[in-house]
Design a protein around this motif. Structure first.
Motif, short mmCIF file in Angstrom:
data_model
loop_
_atom_site.label_atom_id
_atom_site.label_comp_id
_atom_site.label_asym_id
_atom_site.label_seq_id
_atom_site.Cartn_x
_atom_site.Cartn_y
_atom_site.Cartn_z
N ILE A 43 0.86 -1.18 0.00
CA ILE A 43 0.00 0.00 0.00
C ILE A 43 0.89 1.23 0.00
N SER A 44 0.67 2.09 -0.97
CA SER A 44 1.52 3.28 -1.06
C SER A 44 0.83 4.54 -0.54
N LYS A 45 -0.50 4.55 -0.48
CA LYS A 45 -1.18 5.76 0.00
C LYS A 45 -1.17 5.82 1.52
N TYR A 46 -1.40 7.01 2.05
CA TYR A 46 -1.37 7.22 3.49
C TYR A 46 -2.63 6.63 4.13
N ILE A 47 -2.42 5.87 5.17
CA ILE A 47 -3.52 5.31 5.96
C ILE A 47 -3.24 5.69 7.41
N GLU A 48 -4.26 6.18 8.07
CA GLU A 48 -4.08 6.62 9.44
C GLU A 48 -4.39 5.49 10.42
N LEU A 49 -3.60 5.41 11.46
CA LEU A 49 -3.83 4.47 12.55
C LEU A 49 -4.33 5.27 13.74
N ARG A 50 -5.48 4.89 14.27
CA ARG A 50 -6.03 5.54 15.45
C ARG A 50 -6.28 4.49 16.53
N ILE A 51 -6.06 4.88 17.76
CA ILE A 51 -6.28 3.99 18.89
C ILE A 51 -7.53 4.48 19.62
N SER A 52 -8.51 3.60 19.71
CA SER A 52 -9.81 3.95 20.26
C SER A 52 -10.00 3.35 21.64
N LEU A 53 -10.60 4.13 22.51
CA LEU A 53 -10.93 3.64 23.85
C LEU A 53 -12.24 2.86 23.86
N HIS A 54 -13.06 3.02 22.79
CA HIS A 54 -14.37 2.36 22.76
C HIS A 54 -14.49 1.22 21.75
N ALA A 55 -13.59 1.14 20.81
CA ALA A 55 -13.67 0.05 19.82
C ALA A 55 -13.45 -1.28 20.53
N ILE A 56 -14.22 -2.27 20.11
CA ILE A 56 -14.10 -3.60 20.69
C ILE A 56 -13.16 -4.46 19.84
N THR A 57 -13.25 -4.31 18.54
CA THR A 57 -12.40 -5.08 17.63
C THR A 57 -11.67 -4.14 16.69
N PRO A 58 -10.55 -4.56 16.15
CA PRO A 58 -9.87 -3.75 15.14
C PRO A 58 -10.75 -3.67 13.90
N CYS A 59 -10.72 -2.54 13.22
CA CYS A 59 -11.54 -2.40 12.02
C CYS A 59 -10.96 -1.32 11.11
N VAL A 60 -11.45 -1.32 9.87
CA VAL A 60 -11.09 -0.29 8.90
C VAL A 60 -12.34 0.52 8.64
N ILE A 61 -12.19 1.84 8.66
CA ILE A 61 -13.30 2.74 8.37
C ILE A 61 -12.89 3.64 7.23
N GLY A 62 -13.68 3.65 6.18
CA GLY A 62 -13.45 4.56 5.07
C GLY A 62 -12.78 3.92 3.88
N TYR A 63 -13.02 4.54 2.73
CA TYR A 63 -12.44 4.06 1.48
C TYR A 63 -11.47 5.10 0.90
N VAL A 64 -11.90 6.34 0.83
CA VAL A 64 -11.06 7.39 0.25
C VAL A 64 -9.89 7.71 1.18
N LYS A 65 -10.18 7.92 2.46
CA LYS A 65 -9.15 8.14 3.48
C LYS A 65 -9.33 7.07 4.56
N PRO A 66 -8.82 5.87 4.29
CA PRO A 66 -9.05 4.79 5.26
C PRO A 66 -8.35 5.03 6.59
N ILE A 67 -9.03 4.61 7.63
CA ILE A 67 -8.52 4.70 8.99
C ILE A 67 -8.60 3.31 9.61
N VAL A 68 -7.51 2.87 10.17
CA VAL A 68 -7.51 1.60 10.90
C VAL A 68 -7.68 1.94 12.38
N MET A 69 -8.75 1.39 12.97
CA MET A 69 -9.03 1.61 14.38
C MET A 69 -8.52 0.41 15.15
N LEU A 70 -7.72 0.68 16.16
CA LEU A 70 -7.17 -0.37 17.00
C LEU A 70 -7.66 -0.13 18.43
N PRO A 71 -8.31 -1.11 19.04
CA PRO A 71 -8.76 -0.92 20.43
C PRO A 71 -7.57 -0.77 21.38
#
Length: 168
Positions: A43-71
């Motif tokens: 993957i060459s485009k920028y993807i943001e990693l965010r750490i969530s206090l409320h997420a239960i499972t890891p997930c990807v949100i978004g298509y144009v600017k994807p964000i990976v949510m990590l509990p």
């Protein structure tokens, strides 16, 4: 169709809240590791990693600017190799463009809500999508045993989180 549309809008709203609220700062070391893993998976485009206090499972949100949510809980209970395996799985979703496919799948399910065969096919597609991402993560990680034990621990953590939420 209306019910599926409302359900989709509520899910979208929930995703937007999840990606914008109750976040903690992502340590630089994790951002660098995440960037390295994204490059490894192709993957060459920028993807943001965010750490969530409320997420239960890891997930990807978004298509144009994807964000990976990590509990946040994962950072406390798993080692670095396990978290890398999970991040590789989530990055595989981004590389395969699964978020876009999921939106298309939701639209088709909404239009043909009356067809039980289509709902079954959709559930099988979801399962196969997860298996494909697992295969990509294992191919890069080269440690199937680590990946399987990580998935087992993640499932155990999710079950505990759901049980705790139900008892509250």
């Amino acid at each position: 169709i209306f019910i599926y549309g409302v359900k989709a809008l509520l899910a979208y709203r929930s995703c937007q809240q999840l990606k914008n609220t109750n976040l903690t700062d992502t340590p630089e070391i994790w951002r660098e590791l995440f960037s390295k893993l994204a490059t490894q998976i192709g993957i060459s485009k920028y993807i943001e990693l965010r750490i969530s206090l409320h997420a239960i499972t890891p997930c990807v949100i978004g298509y144009v600017k994807p964000i990976v949510m990590l509990p946040f809980q994962l950072l406390l209970s798993m080692n670095q190799q396990q978290i890398e395996a999970i991040l590789l799985h989530e990055l595989a979703h981004v590389r395969r463009q699964d978020y876009l496919l999921g939106i298309i799948q939701l639209f088709v399910k909404s239009m043909f809500f009356f067809n039980p065969f289509l709902r079954w096919i959709s559930s099988q597609m979801d399962i196969e999508r997860e298996h494909a991402c697992d295969d990509m993560a294992v191919a890069i990680n080269q440690d199937p045993l680590l990946f399987s034990t990580t998935l087992k621990e993640l499932a155990h953590m999710n079950n505990q989180s759901l049980n705790n939420q139900q008892s509250i």
